[in-house]
Write a protein that holds these residues in place. Structure first.
Motif, PDB file in Angstrom:
ATOM      1  N   UNK A  11     -77.837  44.391  44.007  1.00  0.00           N
ATOM      2  CA  UNK A  11     -77.004  43.657  44.953  1.00  0.00           C
ATOM      3  C   UNK A  11     -76.608  42.303  44.384  1.00  0.00           C
ATOM      4  N   UNK A  12     -77.545  41.687  43.647  1.00  0.00           N
ATOM      5  CA  UNK A  12     -77.242  40.380  43.060  1.00  0.00           C
ATOM      6  C   UNK A  12     -76.112  40.484  42.044  1.00  0.00           C
ATOM      7  N   UNK A  13     -76.157  41.532  41.195  1.00  0.00           N
ATOM      8  CA  UNK A  13     -75.094  41.717  40.219  1.00  0.00           C
ATOM      9  C   UNK A  13     -73.764  42.003  40.913  1.00  0.00           C
ATOM     10  N   UNK A  14     -73.819  42.775  42.006  1.00  0.00           N
ATOM     11  CA  UNK A  14     -72.597  43.076  42.744  1.00  0.00           C
ATOM     12  C   UNK A  14     -71.975  41.805  43.309  1.00  0.00           C
ATOM     13  N   UNK A  15     -72.819  40.919  43.887  1.00  0.00           N
ATOM     14  CA  UNK A  15     -72.302  39.679  44.456  1.00  0.00           C
ATOM     15  C   UNK A  15     -71.739  38.771  43.363  1.00  0.00           C
ATOM     16  N   UNK A  16     -72.406  38.767  42.186  1.00  0.00           N
ATOM     17  CA  UNK A  16     -71.891  37.948  41.087  1.00  0.00           C
ATOM     18  C   UNK A  16     -70.499  38.411  40.670  1.00  0.00           C
ATOM     19  N   UNK A  17     -70.322  39.729  40.558  1.00  0.00           N
ATOM     20  CA  UNK A  17     -69.010  40.265  40.194  1.00  0.00           C
ATOM     21  C   UNK A  17     -67.973  39.944  41.268  1.00  0.00           C
TER      22      UNK A  17
ATOM     23  N   UNK B 110     -67.994  37.409  43.426  1.00  0.00           N
ATOM     24  CA  UNK B 110     -67.642  35.991  43.368  1.00  0.00           C
ATOM     25  C   UNK B 110     -66.733  35.702  42.167  1.00  0.00           C
ATOM     26  N   UNK B 111     -67.018  36.354  41.052  1.00  0.00           N
ATOM     27  CA  UNK B 111     -66.187  36.135  39.868  1.00  0.00           C
ATOM     28  C   UNK B 111     -64.755  36.599  40.109  1.00  0.00           C
ATOM     29  N   UNK B 112     -64.603  37.743  40.804  1.00  0.00           N
ATOM     30  CA  UNK B 112     -63.262  38.231  41.114  1.00  0.00           C
ATOM     31  C   UNK B 112     -62.531  37.290  42.062  1.00  0.00           C
ATOM     32  N   UNK B 113     -63.259  36.767  43.045  1.00  0.00           N
ATOM     33  CA  UNK B 113     -62.638  35.826  43.989  1.00  0.00           C
ATOM     34  C   UNK B 113     -62.176  34.566  43.267  1.00  0.00           C
ATOM     35  N   UNK B 114     -63.046  34.069  42.359  1.00  0.00           N
ATOM     36  CA  UNK B 114     -62.673  32.868  41.602  1.00  0.00           C
ATOM     37  C   UNK B 114     -61.463  33.133  40.714  1.00  0.00           C
ATOM     38  N   UNK B 115     -61.414  34.328  40.131  1.00  0.00           N
ATOM     39  CA  UNK B 115     -60.272  34.670  39.282  1.00  0.00           C
ATOM     40  C   UNK B 115     -58.985  34.747  40.090  1.00  0.00           C
ATOM     41  N   UNK B 116     -59.070  35.332  41.293  1.00  0.00           N
ATOM     42  CA  UNK B 116     -57.884  35.422  42.138  1.00  0.00           C
ATOM     43  C   UNK B 116     -57.382  34.040  42.546  1.00  0.00           C
TER      44      UNK B 116
END
Length: 727
Positions: free
Chosen positions: A429-435, A437-443
């Motif tokens: 779940x932690x890795x999923x949330x990291x991905x 958040x990274x996608x949100x930051x990229x958007x």
């Protein structure tokens, strides 16, 4: 082959048979004894690639190549000038057998193979690139024959193994493969020839060999193409991939790969994966050199007489300095020796895994490849682990400020052994949330960039409107001046322009100089007599908006390109300073830049007309360069930069060598240095052989910056000369 008593370099010192050569320098084509081998190894693989004749696995064709070179006198290539009787008179000599290894013999070996002090030198030419091209063409012709020593001599003189013949449309390795010259192919690849290079028809040397029926040579070229990853895999598990059956990678696994990765290890792995292909290749080559150093150390320690020889000729504790690399990279290469066996094995596995991912475009390693298991107790294959890890004995290398590209960028991998493939483990779940958040930051970043792009588009349109307005204003002023020449009010201090003397003076002054493009708006129309039609509006050049496919590229060049356009207009307006000096503008008119300039009067400065005429040439060429940048015509960069450099040189020649004013000197320095930098930056737009293509966006930004500096300096010189002539 090995039973034959070959006379090696050490035999030149007349060493007896008990020290028969047991080592070979692959790229130099000579055999060497244990004593000389220690010096060869300290030179580094870029100078001498050392291999043991019996304790190191050899490709048979490579061993045959070395034997042929040695038997045909390859050593005379490296001692060419010493064979000349005149060398005895000049004091040049070989080391004697009675000389000590250090410093006598070691200094001779370094001069011979590292400095190439005795190699035949070609007559000096002004154009080194032309000489290199001629040598490379000779190499291209020679590889179709079996004369290895001729090709080695050409390579020693600077011929390029990857030279692409412009008329033939291929490289020397293509020619050797088609002719079935196996030894020539081995020699070329030792000097860096690429088995995957494409000819003008898109074929590789491997394709040439197969078409010629040279299937063994084709298989050998495939092995050479994967030599780096094969060597790394063999170092860990003692096996090489079966290329004939389509297996090109072996990615081993650590025995403790089931352990969770630490945050530091994960960060290191991500940093390795985020490296550009160019930086990743550099790191992989450095690790390859470290593997070679460790394996050669192991053979060295296993074959020496420890009671005598090792006391004077010890192991090489870390990779020697390569002068062609930056100091940061050299320091990183040396730090690889600090990795213990387990840490280094982890780094090698990560490189193998990422090399496969980059080659095949997949990050998932197949179970077929992960067949080798590296135990936790990896044997120590070098002696550097016993050194003091807190204070290693490094070479003295200057430190660079840029540490972001330091070679051992994955040294965080040493904290724990890593699995060569993260995709096999379940996603937490932690890795999923990291991905997520990274996608949100990229958007969010994408939206921000789009907004900035729109703002820049609006700014560019406003700048274009302002430029058109300035052009219209300049045209109106020229019309007003043309009218005022013939309509001076009564009571004026000026003489009657219709008088013969005044008309004669005007014609004489006009005939003494060429018409300026800033003066007429087109550079083609002379002054019009009173009563004729003034300049039509359509004759005034205007700046058209950029096409849609160009706008995005141009906007990415930054604010310098837009500022440059404004500077070009300001240069044109400096002509008003000359008009004011002639009394054509009222006393209330003012050019702030001229009024603010304080300088000592210098009668040696050129006339304003001469400076403006040269400035026109510079700005015309800069406009061509900008158009090439807007249209992504990078091949036009170099011709444009050369024309700009010629125009800058001509303009600088107008001024005295030592102007009185520091302002003039500074402007001239900025003008000439920017033109020189522009040429260097434009050359970067051409891709180099065997290297990744340049970052064209960065190159274009630098080109625009240099053009901006040139225009700025030209504007300053126009302003200075206008002010001086006004005074």
């Amino acid at each position: 082959v090995l039973a034959v008593c070959w006379r090696a370099e050490c035999c030149q010192f007349k060493i007896f048979l008990d020290l028969n050569p047991r080592w070979a320098s692959v790229n130099r084509g000579v055999l060497i004894c244990d004593e000389c081998c220690s010096v060869h190894r300290s030179l580094g693989r870029h100078s001498s690639q050392v291999r043991h004749l019996t304790h190191t696995p050899w490709p048979p064709t490579q061993l045959q190549m070395v034997q042929t070179l040695y038997s045909n006198g390859a050593n005379s290539i490296w001692e060419h000038s010493l064979l000349d009787p005149a060398s005895v008179m000049s004091g040049k000599r070989k080391a004697n057998p009675q000389d000590k290894l250090h410093p006598n013999k070691s200094e001779f070996i370094k001069a011979k193979y590292q400095m190439l002090a005795f190699v035949h030198r070609m007559p000096c030419r002004e154009d080194d690139s032309s000489a290199t091209k001629d040598l490379s063409k000779q190499l291209h012709s020679s590889v179709r024959t079996g004369n290895l020593e001729t090709c080695l001599r050409l390579l020693s003189l600077g011929a390029q193994a990857n030279f692409f013949h412009p008329e033939k449309g291929n490289t020397p390795l293509h020619v050797a493969a088609k002719a079935g010259q196996v030894s020539q192919a081995e020699l070329l690849t030792v000097y860096g020839a690429d088995p995957g290079a494409l000819d003008s028809n898109g074929k590789t040397p491997i394709d040439y060999a197969r078409e010629a029926g040279q299937h063994d040579l084709a298989d050998r070229l495939v092995e050479i193409q994967y030599e780096l990853t094969d060597r790394l895999a063999f170092y860990l598990c003692g096996r090489k991939p079966d290329h004939k059956n389509g297996q090109h990678f072996i990615v081993p696994q650590m025995a403790d790969s089931s352990l969770d990765l630490s945050e530091l290890a994960k960060a290191a792995k991500k940093k390795l994966q985020s490296l550009s292909n160019h930086l990743f290749e550099e790191l992989a080559m450095d690790v390859y050199d470290e593997v070679d150093r460790r394996e050669t150390d192991a053979v060295w320690l296993a074959t020496q007489n420890h009671s005598t020889l090792v006391t004077e000729t010890t192991v090489v504790p870390f990779l020697p300095v390569n002068p062609e690399y930056s100091s940061t990279r050299n320091q990183g290469r040396q730090k690889l020796a600090r990795f213990n066996a387990h840490e280094f094995a982890t780094l090698v596995i990560d490189i193998l895994s990422d090399a496969k991912r980059r080659q095949q475009g997949s990050s998932i390693a197949s179970p077929k490849d992960n067949v080798e298991l590296i135990l936790k107790s990896v044997p120590v294959r070098h002696c550097s682990d016993s050194q003091d890890n807190d204070q290693p004995d490094y070479d003295s290398v200057a430190s660079d400020e840029d540490t972001d590209q330091e070679v051992p960028s994955s040294k965080g991998d040493r904290t724990k052994s890593l699995d060569s493939d993260l995709s096999d483990s379940p996603v937490t779940m932690q890795e999923y949330m990291e991905v997520k958040h990274a996608l949100s930051a990229s958007e969010a970043k994408i939206q921000q960039l789009m907004k900035a792009n729109n703002n820049l588009s609006d700014e560019l349109r406003l700048m274009q409107k302002k430029l058109q307005s300035l052009q219209s204003e300049n045209t109106s002023l020229r019309r007003q001046v043309t009218t005022n020449i013939y309509q001076i009010p009564s009571g004026s201090d000026y003489p009657d322009p219709s008088s013969p003397s005044a008309l004669k003076r005007r014609q004489s002054a006009r005939a003494s100089r060429p018409m300026s493009m800033y003066e007429t708006g087109s550079g083609l129309k002379p002054y019009l007599p009173k009563g004729e039609t003034p300049y039509p509006e359509e004759g005034i050049p205007t700046l058209q908006p950029f096409p849609p496919h160009v706008s995005k590229t141009f906007l990415s060049l930054g604010n310098r390109s837009r500022c440059l356009a404004v500077i070009l207009v300001i240069i044109s307006l400096c002509r008003r300073g000359r008009l004011r000096s002639s009394g054509w503008l009222g006393e209330g008119s003012s050019i702030p830049e001229l009024d603010d300039l304080e300088m000592e009067s210098d009668p040696t400065l050129p006339s304003t007309e001469d400076v403006i005429r040269k400035t026109e040439q510079i700005t015309k060429n800069i406009q061509e360069l900008l158009r090439a940048a807007q249209e992504n015509k990078h091949e036009s960069f170099i011709p444009c930069s050369e024309r700009i450099h010629v125009a800058v040189t001509e303009m600088a020649a107008l001024f005295p060598k030592k102007p009185r004013s520091e302002t003039v000197r500074g402007s001239l320095r900025l003008l000439t240095s920017s033109a020189y930098r522009l040429q260097n930056e434009c050359r970067k737009a051409l891709p180099s052989d065997g290297c990744q293509g340049p970052d064209m966006q960065l190159v274009t930004q630098q080109v625009i910056q240099c053009a901006y500096d040139i225009a700025k300096a030209a504007k300053q010189l126009v302003t200075i000369t206008t002010k001086e002539n006004t005074n």
